[in-house]
Design a protein around this motif. Sequence first.
Motif, short mmCIF file in Angstrom:
data_model
loop_
_atom_site.label_atom_id
_atom_site.label_comp_id
_atom_site.label_asym_id
_atom_site.label_seq_id
_atom_site.Cartn_x
_atom_site.Cartn_y
_atom_site.Cartn_z
N SER A 180 -8.17 -5.16 5.38
CA SER A 180 -9.57 -5.44 5.06
C SER A 180 -10.13 -4.48 4.01
N SER A 181 -9.33 -3.55 3.55
CA SER A 181 -9.80 -2.55 2.58
C SER A 181 -9.47 -2.98 1.15
N GLU A 182 -10.31 -2.55 0.22
CA GLU A 182 -10.05 -2.79 -1.20
C GLU A 182 -9.08 -1.75 -1.77
N SER A 183 -8.84 -0.70 -1.01
CA SER A 183 -7.98 0.39 -1.46
C SER A 183 -6.51 0.01 -1.30
N HIS A 184 -5.64 0.77 -1.97
CA HIS A 184 -4.21 0.59 -1.76
C HIS A 184 -3.52 1.91 -1.44
N LYS A 185 -4.33 2.97 -1.26
CA LYS A 185 -3.78 4.28 -0.91
C LYS A 185 -4.45 4.76 0.38
N PHE A 186 -3.65 5.08 1.39
CA PHE A 186 -4.20 5.37 2.71
C PHE A 186 -3.61 6.65 3.31
N LEU A 187 -4.49 7.42 3.92
CA LEU A 187 -4.09 8.52 4.79
C LEU A 187 -4.28 8.04 6.22
N ILE A 188 -3.21 7.99 6.99
CA ILE A 188 -3.33 7.59 8.39
C ILE A 188 -3.21 8.85 9.22
N PRO A 224 0.82 -1.21 0.00
CA PRO A 224 0.00 0.00 0.00
C PRO A 224 0.86 1.26 0.00
N PHE A 225 0.28 2.33 -0.52
CA PHE A 225 0.91 3.65 -0.47
C PHE A 225 0.40 4.34 0.79
N ILE A 226 1.31 4.60 1.73
CA ILE A 226 0.92 5.09 3.05
C ILE A 226 1.37 6.53 3.24
N THR A 227 0.43 7.37 3.66
CA THR A 227 0.73 8.75 4.01
C THR A 227 0.35 8.97 5.47
#
Length: 225
Positions: A118-126, A54-57
Motif C-alpha cells: 500500500s506504500s508508494e515507496s520502494h525502500k523499507f526498514l522493517i 522493494p529494497f528490504i532492510t
Amino acid sequence: MWRRTTWLPPLFSSSKRSLVSQIQGAYGLRIWRTMSSEIQKPEEDGTFPRGITPFITFVLGGPGSGKGTQCARIVENFGFTHLSAGDLLSAMILNTIKDGKIVPSEVTVKLIQKAIESSESHKFLIDGFPRTEENRLTYERIIGAEPNIVLFFDCPPEEMVKRVLNRRQGRVDDNANTVKERLKIFRALSLPVVNYYAKKGKLYKIDGTGTEDEIFERVRPIFAA
C-alpha cells in the motif's frame, strides 16, 4: 565501526535450544480467526502486485540498542519508509499484544506485506523483525525472497538496560528486572536469526555504543554506498 559479518560462532548449546522452544510456547498468543481472515491473501508467486521489487532492510537489536533512533535517521537521510513490526501488530490487535510476546508469524508477515503493497515507496526498514527463526522462514515462504541487507545493533546488556530505564516512555514495567528478562528473550529467540544472516553474508553488525551521531556515522556508509 560497522562491519559486514559473514560468520558468528554458534550461540547456544543443545540444552539452551530447548529453552528457546519453551519461551516460544510460553510467549505465544492466540489470534482470532477473524483477524487472520481480514489480512490480504498474498500473491500466488510471492511477488508484490505493483511489479516493483522493494529494497528490504531488516533491523534487529535488543531493547535499548538504539535501532529505533537510527531508523529515524536513515529515513531522514536516505528516504526509506520505516515499518515497525510492533506498531503494525499493535494497530491491528490493540491491547491483545504485550511486550515480549509472540504472535503467529503469518499474521506479522501479512501485515508487513500489506503495508509494503500500500506504500508508494520502494525502500523499507522493517524494524524488530524477524524476531524468531519461525518469523524468518514464514517471511521467505510468503514473500518468496530474502531481505537485501540486515542491520544488527550490537550493544552491551548493561548499556541497553540503562537506556531503557532512562527513557521510561511512561511504561510502568520498565524496571531493571523486566528489561533484563526482555533481553534474555531477545538473545534466545533473535540471535539465531542474526547468525543465519551472518552466514549468508547479509548482516551488518553495528557497534551500538556512543552518541546518536557517532552511531549514525557507522550506519551512513552502508546506505551511502
